[in-house]
Each structure stands twice: as structure tokens, then as C-alpha cells.
Design a protein around this motif. Structure first.
Motif, PDB file in Angstrom:
ATOM      1  N   PHE A  14      15.769  15.344  -5.825  1.00  0.00           N
ATOM      2  CA  PHE A  14      15.870  15.415  -4.368  1.00  0.00           C
ATOM      3  C   PHE A  14      15.309  14.149  -3.740  1.00  0.00           C
ATOM      4  O   PHE A  14      14.368  13.547  -4.258  1.00  0.00           O
TER       5      PHE A  14
ATOM      6  N   PRO B  51      12.911  12.318  -1.485  1.00  0.00           N
ATOM      7  CA  PRO B  51      11.597  12.683  -0.925  1.00  0.00           C
ATOM      8  C   PRO B  51      11.592  12.655   0.603  1.00  0.00           C
ATOM      9  O   PRO B  51      10.721  13.258   1.219  1.00  0.00           O
TER      10      PRO B  51
ATOM     11  N   LEU C 211      15.213  15.489   1.489  1.00  0.00           N
ATOM     12  CA  LEU C 211      15.355  16.606   0.553  1.00  0.00           C
ATOM     13  C   LEU C 211      16.801  16.907   0.173  1.00  0.00           C
ATOM     14  O   LEU C 211      17.116  17.988  -0.322  1.00  0.00           O
ATOM     15  N   THR C 212      17.690  15.961   0.418  1.00  0.00           N
ATOM     16  CA  THR C 212      19.052  16.092  -0.093  1.00  0.00           C
ATOM     17  C   THR C 212      19.007  16.131  -1.620  1.00  0.00           C
ATOM     18  O   THR C 212      18.241  15.396  -2.243  1.00  0.00           O
TER      19      THR C 212
END
Ligand code: ZN
Lengths: 122, 649
Positions: free
Chosen positions: A68, A70, A73-74
């Protein structure tokens, strides 16, 4: 603009080019695996979906690694690996103006990539 | 087939690293461009006719109902310049067999008009022993001008175990008999001694014999039509067109590569067998050439799952064709001038004699295609210009069931059930993969009608349908696959049932750029059920959960068993991988999938963070909250490897 894919672009050029998430978060130089600069969650392979080895016939041999950004958060990648295998450097763009020999660590994906995880049966 | 061994640079064609020439302009030389297009299309049409001839002559459901076959046309040197639109790897292997025949028969027996040769030797060129290659020279006024070739997957060619998978073999000596190239037809006359020697070894001589005639017929039609073409247009013109087809494809292919970014893409696919065997590929694209390096793949197994180098090279080209060659003639010879395949002898994708390879096309070479395809898909994802041509991973592990026994008419039979070829396609850049969309290896994949299977074999299907949630979740999801449930019918037992797959412990159809992979291949039998009582009472249970009994789960990727009348068998094939983070999927698409029954309400919430109410509407507030919750879980459950000092790259 150069990119790894729609979610990870490449900013700058030459030896200084860097991975950048679509949100603007830096994900390390192009000479390194972006995954090392992302958040990683490693869990059972069943985390990959409801119909992934539902009877656990593979035991705990395989894992699901989710990466992901940071920043936003994709989810950047879902990697299936044997437990203990090194991270797979799956995509490495070579910049047009990149000097020769800026490849990063040689053999990033092996030969240990082909080796058996520790504790596995011969 | 490419350059052999390691380290040698790819042979360079006419265009080198400079600006590519317009497609084929130099190559077609004196041939009028319009005539060139007409004749090159005609050569493709000849392949189509050869394939259809083969299909119609063959009595095998493998060829007739599932199209597990293909044809190819080669020049006088055996370079393949046109392949049929069926299982591509079958045709990509023909060239190596022809080149071997040219050497082997030069001094002894010779090669003459009306000759036909056959071989199933994987160390010569066959993909595995079951894919018999039949090839025939094309002569014009006494001169060798080309070759035709055809292949149909065979259901049984002898060996200790019925069918394809030689369970228990520790080398090729425990697998099916090998036929190095032999002359089956000499000057137009079938050599009955050779034919009988071939058919003596199979458990299914009638079926295998008919398939042999079908492959010979396919070659005969191909050769006759090429001769017609030469008669009408002259040898020089047809030769120029044949050379031009490959040069045009090479030029277009190099131009395509030049449009794409330079880089290295890697993938690890896995073969489950007595151990796990990784197939590792690093694909490096520089300028207008492409290198596939498989040298880090696992050491070979004793038998069954390996493939030979010709099959690995063919498998790599089989991935390049659908990903990059959508607008050019499929000439393997042209492509291979720009592709180098590096392999390591003694590995699972470059078997060293006498390693066995009986299941190669669903193990070693299959995974070589999938792994190459993953790299190609990620290369396409790296450019806006070709995003339209992006495809995530198609069905990454093929399940096959071989069965042998006495059929409903009292006759011995053997079959390969190929329903799992329905697979599921990978997501596109702006649309979902197709449910049961097939697999990458064949542009013409079909599966048999249930009625045809039930007519031919003692089976009764209870259901065959799209299985929800099997395609990889993503902003664009992978195609779902099929689940099948059946019982045996009109017989007391199906004594030999061999189920085999890869991707039973891990999903081979990987997702791209943050999407999830597909499901895994699964096969189970519920033993001693009440299915007969239910059927007698007029109920048709369509799901294995609707019958009572004891569930037997098969832990191995290859399992041999039997099936009794009260046993209900269920298998789930493998779908396709998704593209991009599923939390970015338009909730209306998720809603439509739930309404269509291809995504469940639970999966919608779990993978997509979309809450669909019982009336079929999307709860927008709950969806927003659920997606925030998933992102929060991501933040709390993950760490940065570089910060944590984790091992690895
Ligand atoms: Zn981000």
C-alpha cells in the motif's frame, strides 16, 4: 510522463529518477524496488480472495503480500509468494537518459528467487 | 527457434536499432503491394482450411469440440511463417520438428513428394508426447518449397498410466513411448507397418488412428492449396510473399517494441507437484528487441511437469502474440528475429535428457506462457499509448481431467474433459475480463456442449455455470470462471479418473497494479451421497452443497481416483486477474455485478468496500464508511520493508 503503471509515476530523469504514487508520495528511486518503500502486509494466501485455496491444501506454504502507498493507502500490488521468498521486483523502468550500470543490485529476483524457502521439505 | 543457449545476443534483422522500415516494404520486393496482401491473406486462409479439414476428419472430441489442435505453414528451411488460430503453441513447435527431419532424413530415406512425417518426441520439437506433430514437405516441379504441419492433442499414446499424466514416472522412461520423426506416408502411400507400430502402443487405436488420418488430411489440404497458389501466381511470387510475410511481421513487431518503454519486468509462477517449482522469468525490453531470461527457474523434476527448450521458446512466443501482435500477421519466424529466450538446461523449462515431460503443456510450458504474459501486461501498463491493449493475467492454471473405463454402450473409452479451458480472461484497462473468456493460448478456444459430452461419455451434468467471485477483484475485475458438477450415468463405475492442474495451492492469474488474483483450481468429490434419491424424486441438485455425503478433498495437484454412482464430483476452473485497486471501482459496477450474480454481497463488501442492500441498491454512506475502514486496516496492519529491514530486494 514515464510511469510503472497508472498508480505509480516516475518523476525526474537520469540517475535521479524516483517512483511517485499518484497522490504525490515518494516511493524510492527507480534503481530500487518500489515495494521496499511501500507499506507491506503479509498474510495467508487465502487473503487473496474467497475462492483461493479454501480447503488450505497448500498449508502455509504460500503467502499473500499486499503493498500500500503510505500516503493514500492505495493498494499498489498483490504478490503471491512462497513464505520466505524475497520480494519480487516486478517492474523496473529504464529511463532514456539513465547512465549504464545504474541497474541496482544485481540478481534482485534470484537465484535465491528460485530457491526453496527455509524449512520446506526436499 | 530463437537463439539457443545463454548469453548470445538476439539475431538482428534488417531494421537494427534504427527507425523501423515501413512494414515489409523492403521484403516484398518486386511483388505488387496489393497482390502481397491478397496472397498473404490467402496463406492464412489455407491454414484455416487445413484446420477445418483436420477437425472434420477427426472423430476426437478433443479436436472436434474443444479445438485442442492447430496447423502451420513453413518455408523450405522449416521457418514457420503462418500459424492457425487455435492453440498457438502446437504450431510454434512444428518448426523444430521440420528442421530435425531435414537433417535426419537427408541421407537415409530422403524427403520426397507425397511424403508425410510424424513425431511426438519433445526433445525434437513436440510440446509433450501427447501432441503428435505431423508434417509434410511441399514440392513444386521436384523442388522442396515449403512444409505444412498439424497437431492434435491425443488422449492416450500408451505408457504405464492411462492418458496424459504419467503418475509415478521418475524419468522419460516411465512415460509414453517416444516416436522420433518417422515417415508415415511415402510418395502418397501410407506405410501400414509404421502406422500399425504407432497404433499398437495406444489403448485407443481407433480414435488415435482417426486423428492420425485427420492430421495427414490437414497437411494434404495445406500442401495442395499452396501448390495451387504457385500454379496460378508462379513460384518466385509465392516465395517472395512467404519471405515478405515474416519480414513484414518482424518490422511491425520491432516498431511496436520501439514504441514501448525500456525496462525489466519479472514474474515468478509456481508449479505444484512433489514440491513447488518456481518458473522465474525476467523480461528485458531495450529498443526494438526483447529478451526473456528463464535461467533462475527451478531445477527440473524427474518427470511429468518439465518442458523441453523448444516448448519453452514456443510458450514465450505464445504470450507475445496476443499481447503485442494484434495488428500483424502471426509469423513466428518474423517475431523470433527480435526475441531471445534464455534458458538453463536442467531446469523445469529446459529439461535435460532423460527428464520426463508428459504433462508439459499444462505445467512447464503453460507457466512459461503465463509468466511471460504477466511481464508483457506490466510493460503495456507502463504506457498511456498502449493502455487500450493492456490485459491482466488470463486463466493462470489449466485443469484437465482424463478418464478411462467402460461407457454406457459397453465399450472401452478414454476421454479428456477440457471444460476448464473456459477459463476467464484478465481485466482490460477500462473494462472487466470476460467471464469464461477462455485462455491466452488460443484465440479460438471453445468447450464442448454438455450434451455432446453426455452423449459420448457416461456422465450426467448437474450444473455448469459461472462461479461468482472467482475473477480477481480490481477497479476492473478479472473474468469469473466456470464451476461444474456431475455424476456418472448408466454405468456402475468410472474406474479411472485422473484430475490434474497447477494453481491448486496458489492463484496463477495474478492481478496487476494493485488488483487481486483469481481463484485457485479446485476439485472435490462428495462420496456416497443421496443424489440418486433426489433425482428419483424429481429434484435436480445443481450444487454440491445440496447433497448429503462425505466430502473428499484432494490435497495433491494430480490425483487418481474412481467415481461411483452415488458420488458427486465438482470442480472449479480458474478465472482471470484484475487491474488496479478494487477500492477505486465504481460502486455502480459492483452493484451491477451483484444483480447479475457474478459478485456476491459479501465479496462486494469485503474486496470492493461496496455495501449493497437487500433491495439491490448501493448504500452510499455505508460504502464510504466501509472503504475508510478498509484503508484504516491497511494502515494499521502493514509496515514498510525498507524501514523494517526486511529481507529481499
Ligand atoms: Zn499514494
Amino acid at each position: 510522463m514515464a510511469r510503472l503503471n497508472e498508480q505509480i509515476e516516475i518523476a525526474g530523469g537520469g540517475a535521479g529518477a524516483r517512483h511517485v504514487c499518484r497522490c504525490g508520495r515518494d516511493l524510492g528511486p527507480v534503481t530500487e524496488n518500489y515495494k521496499r518503500h511501500a507499506l507491506m502486509r503479509e498474510g495467508p494466501v487465502q487473503n487473496a480472495g474467497p475462492w483461493v485455496d479454501p480447503h488450505s491444501i497448500g498449508g502455509d506454504r504460500f503467502v499473500c503480500r499486499q503493498f500500500f502507498c503510505p500516503g493514500c493507502l492505495t493498494q499498489l500490488d498483490v504478490e503471491i509468494a512462497q513464505r520466505g521468498e524475497p520480494l519480487l521486483w516486478d517492474a523496473r523502468i529504464r529511463m532514456p537518459d539513465e547512465p549504464e550500470g545504474a541497474e541496482g543490485p544485481e540478481g534482485a529476483n534470484g537465484p535465491e528467487g528460485a530457491s526453496k524457502p527455509e524449512g520446506s521439505e526436499g | 527457434m530463437g537463439s539457443s543457449g545463454n548469453g548470445a545476443p538476439p539475431p538482428m534483422g534488417s531494421s537494427g536499432n534504427g527507425a523501423p522500415a515501413p512494414a515489409g516494404s523492403a521484403a516484398i520486393g518486386a511483388v505488387d503491394p496489393v497482390l502481397f496482401e491478397i496472397l498473404s491473406s490467402r496463406l492464412s486462409a489455407i491454414n484455416d482450411e487445413s484446420a477445418m479439414t483436420m477437425r472434420l476428419v477427426s472423430g476426437s472430441p478433443v479436436a472436434n469440440e474443444a479445438y485442442d489442435m492447430n496447423v502451420g505453414l513453413m518455408d523450405a528451411d522449416g521457418e514457420c511463417f503462418a500459424i492457425g488460430m487455435y492453440i498457438t503453441i502446437h504450431s510454434l513447435a512444428l518448426s523444430a520438428t521440420v528442421k530435425d527431419i531435414k537433417r535426419r532424413f537427408a541421407d537415409n530415406l530422403g524427403i520426397g513428394p507425397g511424403d508425410v512425417f510424424m513425431s511426438n518426441d519433445p526433445y525434437v520439437g513436440a510440446c509433450h508426447q501427447m501432441d503428435v506433430a505431423v508434417v509434410a514437405p511441399i514440392f513444386w516441379e521436384g523442388e522442396l518449397v515449403g512444409w505444412t504441419g498439424s497437431t492434435v492433442h491425443q488422449i492416450d499414446l500408451g505408457g504405464p498410466v492411462e492418458g496424459q499424466v504419467q503418475i509415478g514416472a521418475t524419468s522419460i522412461w516411465g512415460e509414453q513411448p517416444l516416436f522420433p520423426p518417422i515417415k508415415i506416408v511415402e510418395a502418397g502411400r501410407t506405410r501400414s507397418d509404421v502406422e500399425q507400430g504407432y497404433l499398437r502402443r495406444t489403448r485407443l487405436p481407433h480414435l488415435v488412428g482417426l486423428d492420425l488420418r485427420a492430421m495427414i488430411a490437414g497437411c494434404n489440404v495445406g500442401a495442395a492449396r499452396v501448390q495451387d497458389l504457385i500454379g496460378r501466381y508462379g513460384l518466385d511470387t509465392v516465395r517472395a510473399v512467404i519471405a515478405g510475410v515474416s519480414s513484414a511481421t518482424e518490422a511491425r513487431f520491432r516498431a511496436r517494441l520501439a514504441e514501448l518503454p525500456d525496462g525489466t519486468w519479472s514474474h515468478r509462477g509456481y508449479i505444484e507437484y512433489d514440491d513447488v517449482y518456481p518458473v522465474v522469468v525476467e523480461m528485458t525490453k531495450r529498443g526494438d528487441s526483447l529478451v526473456f531470461d528463464f535461467t533462475k527457474s527451478a531445477d527440473q523434476a524427474g518427470a511429468v511437469i518439465n518442458c523441453t527448450r523448444p516448448a519453452c521458446v514456443g510458450a514465450t512466443v505464445a504470450a507475445v502474440l496476443p499481447y503485442l501482435c494484434f495488428d500483424m500477421a502471426w509469423s513466428p519466424a518474423g517475431l523470433q528475429r527480435a526475441i531471445e529466450v534464455r534458458t538453463r538446461e536442467g531446469s523445469v523449462v529446459h529439461a535435460a535428457w532423460p527428464a520426463g515431460v508428459s504433462k508439459a503443456t499444462t505445467t512447464g510450458s503453460f507457466m512459461a506462457t503465463i509468466a511471460s504474459g504477466v511481464c508483457l501486461s506490466k510493460m503495456l501498463a507502463a504506457t498511456e499509448d498502449h493502455l487500450d491493449h493492456f490485459m491482466s493475467t488470463w486463466m493462470g492454471g489449466l485443469y484437465v481431467e482424463d478418464m478411462f473405463g467402460i461407457d454406457q454402450r459397453g465399450n472401452f473409452f478414454g476421454a479428456a474433459i477440457l471444460d476448464a479451458m473456459a477459463g476467464g480472461s484478465g481485466a482490460r484497462a477500462r473494462s472487466d475480463g470476460l467471464d469464461a473468456g477462455g485462455f491466452l493460448d488460443s484465440p479460438s478456444a471453445i468447450i464442448a456442449n454438455i450434451e455432446d459430452i453426455e452423449y459420448s461419455y457416461p456422465l450426467l451434468y448437474l450444473s455448469r455455470r459461472i462461479q461468482a467471485d472467482t475473477g480477481g477483484a480490481g477497479r476492473y475485475r478479472g473474468g469469473n470462471t466456470l464451476a461444474m458438477t456431475y455424476v456418472i450415468h448408466d454405468v456402475d463405475e468410472l474406474p479411472t479418473k485422473i484430475m490434474h492442474a497447477i494453481g491448486t495451492c496458489q492463484p496463477g492469474s495474478i492481478g496487476v497494479a494493485g488488483a487481486y488474483p483469481s481463484n485457485t483450481n479446485q476439485f472435490v468429490i462428495k462420496r456416497g451421497t443421496n443424489v440418486r434419491a433426489l433425482l428419483d424424486g424429481g429434484a435436480v441438485p445443481t450444487h454440491i452443497d445440496e447433497v448429503d455425503g462425505e466430502l473428499e478433498i484432494f490435497a495433491d495437484s494430480i490425483a487418481r481416483t474412481s467415481q461411483r454412482p452415488d458420488d458427486v464430483y465438482r470442480y472449479v476452473a480458474m478465472g482471470g486477474g484484475g487491474y488496479l485497486d478494487p477500492l477505486d471501482r465504481d460502486p455502480r459496477r459492483v452493484q451491477a455485478d451483484v444483480i447479475d450474480g457474478v459478485v456476491t454481497v459479501a465479496h462486494a463488501a469485503e474486496a470492493y468496500g461496496v455495501v449493497v442492500a437487500s433491495d439491490g441498491t448501493v448504500d452510499s454512506e455505508a460504502t464510504e464508511a466501509r472503504r475508510a475502514e478498509i484503508r484504516d486496516q491497511r494502515r494499521r496492519s502493514a509496515a514498510v520493508p525498507a524501514m523494517a529491514g526486511a529481507a529481499g530486494a
